[in-house]
Design a protein around this motif. Structure first.
Motif, PDB file in Angstrom:
ATOM      1  N   ALA A   1       0.796  -1.048  -0.171  1.00 14.83           N
ATOM      2  CA  ALA A   1      -0.044  -0.056   0.070  1.00 14.83           C
ATOM      3  C   ALA A   1       0.762   1.182  -0.016  1.00 14.83           C
ATOM      4  CB  ALA A   1      -0.915   0.037   1.283  1.00 14.83           C
ATOM      5  N   HIS A   2       2.038   1.228   0.344  1.00 11.35           N
ATOM      6  CA  HIS A   2       2.671   2.539   0.639  1.00 11.35           C
ATOM      7  C   HIS A   2       3.097   3.073  -0.876  1.00 11.35           C
ATOM      8  CE1 HIS A   2       5.692  -0.913   0.434  1.00 11.35           C
ATOM      9  NE2 HIS A   2       6.407  -0.192  -0.293  1.00 11.35           N
ATOM     10  N   GLU A   3       3.220   4.457  -0.519  1.00 12.63           N
ATOM     11  CA  GLU A   3       3.312   5.222  -1.906  1.00 12.63           C
ATOM     12  C   GLU A   3       4.845   5.420  -2.172  1.00 12.63           C
ATOM     13  OE1 GLU A   3       0.977   8.837  -1.592  1.00 12.63           O
ATOM     14  OE2 GLU A   3      -0.785   7.641  -1.621  1.00 12.63           O
ATOM     15  N   ALA A   4       5.648   5.970  -1.119  1.00 14.07           N
ATOM     16  CA  ALA A   4       6.952   6.452  -1.261  1.00 14.07           C
ATOM     17  C   ALA A   4       7.940   5.205  -1.569  1.00 14.07           C
ATOM     18  CB  ALA A   4       7.458   7.201  -0.211  1.00 14.07           C
ATOM     19  N   VAL A   5       8.831   4.929  -2.120  1.00 13.47           N
ATOM     20  CA  VAL A   5      10.053   4.008  -2.066  1.00 13.47           C
ATOM     21  C   VAL A   5      11.421   4.809  -2.127  1.00 13.47           C
ATOM     22  CG1 VAL A   5       8.688   2.079  -3.110  1.00 13.47           C
ATOM     23  CG2 VAL A   5       9.908   3.656  -4.650  1.00 13.47           C
ATOM     24  N   ALA A   6      12.123   4.050  -2.185  1.00 12.85           N
ATOM     25  CA  ALA A   6      13.663   4.592  -2.097  1.00 12.85           C
ATOM     26  C   ALA A   6      14.851   3.479  -2.517  1.00 12.85           C
ATOM     27  CB  ALA A   6      14.121   5.140  -0.422  1.00 12.85           C
ATOM     28  N   ILE A   7      15.801   4.230  -3.074  1.00 11.78           N
ATOM     29  CA  ILE A   7      16.935   3.299  -3.517  1.00 11.78           C
ATOM     30  C   ILE A   7      18.092   4.037  -3.025  1.00 11.78           C
ATOM     31  CG2 ILE A   7      17.002   4.475  -5.645  1.00 11.78           C
ATOM     32  CD1 ILE A   7      17.782   1.471  -7.043  1.00 11.78           C
ATOM     33  N   GLN A   8      19.039   3.058  -2.384  1.00 12.48           N
ATOM     34  CA  GLN A   8      20.413   3.456  -1.714  1.00 12.48           C
ATOM     35  C   GLN A   8      21.581   2.795  -2.693  1.00 12.48           C
ATOM     36  OE1 GLN A   8      20.813   3.094   2.396  1.00 12.48           O
ATOM     37  NE2 GLN A   8      19.063   4.339   2.755  1.00 12.48           N
ATOM     38  N   PHE A   9      22.799   3.423  -2.861  1.00 13.70           N
ATOM     39  CA  PHE A   9      23.833   2.658  -3.426  1.00 13.70           C
ATOM     40  C   PHE A   9      25.015   2.865  -2.286  1.00 13.70           C
ATOM     41  CE2 PHE A   9      21.130   4.626  -6.859  1.00 13.70           C
ATOM     42  CZ  PHE A   9      20.910   3.356  -7.516  1.00 13.70           C
ATOM     43  N   ARG A  10      25.501   1.646  -2.098  1.00 14.13           N
ATOM     44  CA  ARG A  10      26.727   1.660  -1.100  1.00 14.13           C
ATOM     45  C   ARG A  10      27.893   0.901  -1.943  1.00 14.13           C
ATOM     46  NH1 ARG A  10      23.400  -0.269   4.347  1.00 14.13           N
ATOM     47  NH2 ARG A  10      21.937   1.185   4.422  1.00 14.13           N
ATOM     48  N   GLY A  11      28.960   1.033  -1.198  1.00 12.71           N
ATOM     49  CA  GLY A  11      30.241   0.314  -1.716  1.00 12.71           C
ATOM     50  C   GLY A  11      30.686  -0.434  -0.355  1.00 12.71           C
ATOM     51  N   GLY A  12      32.144  -0.618  -0.558  1.00 12.42           N
ATOM     52  CA  GLY A  12      32.897  -0.047  -1.414  1.00 12.42           C
ATOM     53  C   GLY A  12      32.767   1.668  -1.793  1.00 12.42           C
ATOM     54  N   GLU A  13      32.993   1.724  -3.220  1.00 12.18           N
ATOM     55  CA  GLU A  13      32.725   3.117  -3.802  1.00 12.18           C
ATOM     56  C   GLU A  13      31.848   2.870  -4.926  1.00 12.18           C
ATOM     57  OE1 GLU A  13      33.135   6.243  -2.903  1.00 12.18           O
ATOM     58  OE2 GLU A  13      32.311   6.681  -5.121  1.00 12.18           O
TER      59      GLU A  13
ATOM     60  N   GLY B   1       4.262   6.998  -6.125  1.00 14.26           N
ATOM     61  CA  GLY B   1       4.613   8.163  -5.309  1.00 14.26           C
ATOM     62  C   GLY B   1       6.035   8.475  -5.409  1.00 14.26           C
ATOM     63  N   PRO B   2       6.525   9.101  -4.422  1.00 18.07           N
ATOM     64  CA  PRO B   2       7.882   9.793  -4.542  1.00 18.07           C
ATOM     65  C   PRO B   2       9.167   8.594  -4.627  1.00 18.07           C
ATOM     66  CG  PRO B   2       7.059  10.488  -2.369  1.00 18.07           C
ATOM     67  CD  PRO B   2       5.910   9.651  -3.232  1.00 18.07           C
ATOM     68  N   VAL B   3      10.064   8.709  -5.253  1.00 24.73           N
ATOM     69  CA  VAL B   3      11.215   7.603  -5.209  1.00 24.73           C
ATOM     70  C   VAL B   3      12.441   8.644  -4.590  1.00 24.73           C
ATOM     71  CG1 VAL B   3      12.798   6.446  -6.615  1.00 24.73           C
ATOM     72  CG2 VAL B   3      10.568   6.531  -7.095  1.00 24.73           C
ATOM     73  N   ALA B   4      12.869   8.489  -3.617  1.00 25.16           N
ATOM     74  CA  ALA B   4      14.202   8.892  -2.904  1.00 25.16           C
ATOM     75  C   ALA B   4      15.403   8.290  -3.271  1.00 25.16           C
ATOM     76  CB  ALA B   4      13.989   9.092  -1.713  1.00 25.16           C
ATOM     77  N   ALA B   5      16.595   8.673  -3.940  1.00 27.48           N
ATOM     78  CA  ALA B   5      17.703   7.965  -4.336  1.00 27.48           C
ATOM     79  C   ALA B   5      18.883   8.760  -3.705  1.00 27.48           C
ATOM     80  CB  ALA B   5      17.837   8.093  -6.055  1.00 27.48           C
ATOM     81  N   SER B   6      19.638   7.655  -3.109  1.00 24.65           N
ATOM     82  CA  SER B   6      20.870   8.479  -2.420  1.00 24.65           C
ATOM     83  C   SER B   6      21.980   7.643  -2.403  1.00 24.65           C
ATOM     84  CB  SER B   6      20.537   8.521  -1.188  1.00 24.65           C
ATOM     85  OG  SER B   6      20.021   7.306  -0.299  1.00 24.65           O
TER      86      SER B   6
END
Ligand code: SF4
Length: 509
Positions: free
Chosen positions: A160-172, A194-199
């Motif tokens: 049901a949620h509207e907002a999702v997110a994606i994160q990138f991690r490493g290493g680099e 809904g909104p997509v937060a990318a970081s």
């Protein structure tokens, strides 16, 4: 809840007390995060409910109209029905859906590149992967990243949620910009609800103008690692070839800002050697660069100071300097304070930051933690199969606030929500005992220290930090009725001596 005379109430066993001065103390609920500042007289009222007591008895005891105060204490869960199971209520609120539905999954974490172009001596990833030489460091393919995004969207789309997110991690991560850019593009294209937060987190040494422009175009926010002024940074963050990187980081940072990328904060790892030079002058230099947030993270594998209280004292001083410069100095302790702040401003207690994560390693495996070599949960390409597995169910159980085994009974259990659990993973992997306890002692000391400082600030003092400002509001609100009760002599009788009051307030869960 009715406040009829026969209604029985008891003081929650999850309350924590922090003295401010001889008269006042902050109290907070260690699961639900509600908070109030109490005068001695108000504490006497709370103490009346150390054992189940009826509203009628409290009214007779206080003589004046104590119902509004009782209502406030019930609303904040300081007083509860003696029959209620607070932990069960809390867990139900934190994990309303069965794990196999994936309803809690809101953030996809992609370990884009396990390699790094720098050679920081405190690097956890290098230490942990060094323990498994047979498992070579990998780099994610774009095909794997897109499969992970598609699988995530399929599951998230059923919920049901509207907002999702994606994160990138490493290493680099920027050793692998195609994964960062293509995966973000794919998620933005596929998620319309809904909104997509990318970081992402980066050392910024590989940021070109083209990469900065692409990150800005895709609205990817960035955290940049910078360990102090030039002498400090170059000491601990050299390239694999031993060259200094301070100038490259600042150049990358400038390109990001020039392109319009949101640099949310700088991450500064401190070690015993670098701590003396991470000071107000460093914060002032960051402020001049337009930075408004710094996460100061003590080295996990080698404690910066054997005494966590002493380390907390130093961090509180740095935080105060940051406050004067308009920089929010945060760190591993920040989650607990953010939780208290959110609840105090009327928002729901934030979901755990670990619980909603789907972490996919560079080879496309769903993993519990980065780099630790613990059980892989299965390929992300078969996400429904992973979610239905017993191993995933156990993982969710172990990351749901209220059922995190290592956190049971901690005084910030529902607020910190296992923010130092990765340290326990490192402790077990490296065989260095005490790392987790040290980290947790620091988190608790910082929570107490910040709450004490903020609650003691004069009313109306400006603070840019959401949490403490809310505590100040709570102080005003609580003070109005608590002190009002006292000055109007509404409390005609009842124990107000120190011996009748809670000594610590902390209760194991
Ligand atoms: S035990 Fe440690 S990780 Fe768990 S809630 Fe407490 S401080 Fe946080």
């Amino acid at each position: 809840m009715s406040l009829a005379p026969a209604t029985s109430l008891v003081r929650s066993r999850f309350l924590v007390r922090i003295p401010i001065d001889a008269d006042d103390a902050v109290w907070f609920h260690s699961l639900f995060g509600t908070s109030l500042v109490f005068s001695r007289e108000a504490e006497a009222l709370l103490d009346l409910f150390r054992t189940p007591t009826t509203v009628g008895i409290a009214r007779a005891w206080a003589r004046g109209d104590v119902l509004p105060a009782l209502g406030r204490l019930v609303e904040r869960r300081f007083l509860v029905d003696p029959a209620v199971d607070e932990r069960r209520d809390f867990v139900r609120r934190m994990r309303p859906e069965p794990p196999e539905t994936g309803a809690h999954l809101r953030c996809l974490v992609l370990l884009a590149a396990e390699q790094c172009n720098l050679a920081c001596p405190y690097c956890i990833k290098d230490h942990l992967m060094g323990l498994r030489p047979a498992r070579r460091q990998a780099r994610m393919t774009v095909a794997t990243a897109l499969r992970a995004v598609d699988a995530f969207v399929e599951v998230a789309g059923r919920n049901a949620h509207e907002a999702v997110a994606i994160q990138f991690r490493g290493g680099e991560s920027l050793l692998n910009p195609p994964v960062v850019l293509e995966a973000t593009r794919r998620l933005r294209a596929r998620w319309a609800r809904g909104p997509v937060a990318a970081s992402m987190v980066t050392n910024a040494t590989l940021v070109t103008e083209a990469i900065a422009a692409a990150l800005a175009d895709l609205d990817v926010s960035v955290e940049v690692s910078l360990d102090g002024p030039r002498a400090v940074h170059d000491l601990v963050r050299p390239t694999r070839g031993g060259r200094p990187t301070y100038d490259a980081v600042l150049a990358g940072l400038a390109r990001l800002r020039a392109a319009g990328v949101a640099v949310t904060n700088v991450n500064t790892t401190i070690t015993a050697a670098t701590r003396p030079l991470v000071d107000g002058a460093f914060l002032a230099a960051l402020a001049a660069l337009g930075i408004r947030g710094v996460n100061v993270e003590p080295d996990v594998l080698s404690p910066v100071d054997p005494d966590p209280e002493a380390l907390a004292g130093w961090l509180l001083g740095l935080r105060e300097e940051g406050r004067r410069l308009g920089i929010d100095v945060g760190g591993c302790w920040g989650r607990a304070l953010r939780s208290i702040g959110a609840v105090g401003s009327g928002q729901p207690l934030p979901l755990s930051e670990d619980y909603p994560l789907l972490v996919v390693d560079a080879r496309g495996q769903v993993v519990r933690w980065e780099y630790n070599g613990e059980e892989e949960l299965g390929p992300v390409a078969d996400l429904p199969g992973v979610l239905a597995s017993a191993a995933f169910g156990r993982h969710v159980q172990s990351r749901t606030p209220g059922t995190i085994p290592e956190c049971l009974g901690c005084e910030v259990e529902g607020l910190c929500q296992g923010n130092a659990s990765t340290t326990l993973v490192y402790e077990r992997a490296t065989g260095r005992p005490g790392l987790f306890q040290h980290r947790c002692a620091l988190i608790r000391a910082m929570t107490r220290g910040v709450l004490r400082e903020e609650a003691a600030r004069p009313a109306g003092a400006e603070t840019p930090f959401a949490g403490p400002a809310v505590i100040k509001d709570a102080h005003d609100e609580g003070g109005a009725w608590a002190h009002g009760l006292a000055t109007a002599s509404a409390i005609a009788s009842g124990p107000t001596t120190a011996s009748s009051r809670s000594a610590s307030g902390a209760a194991p869960g």
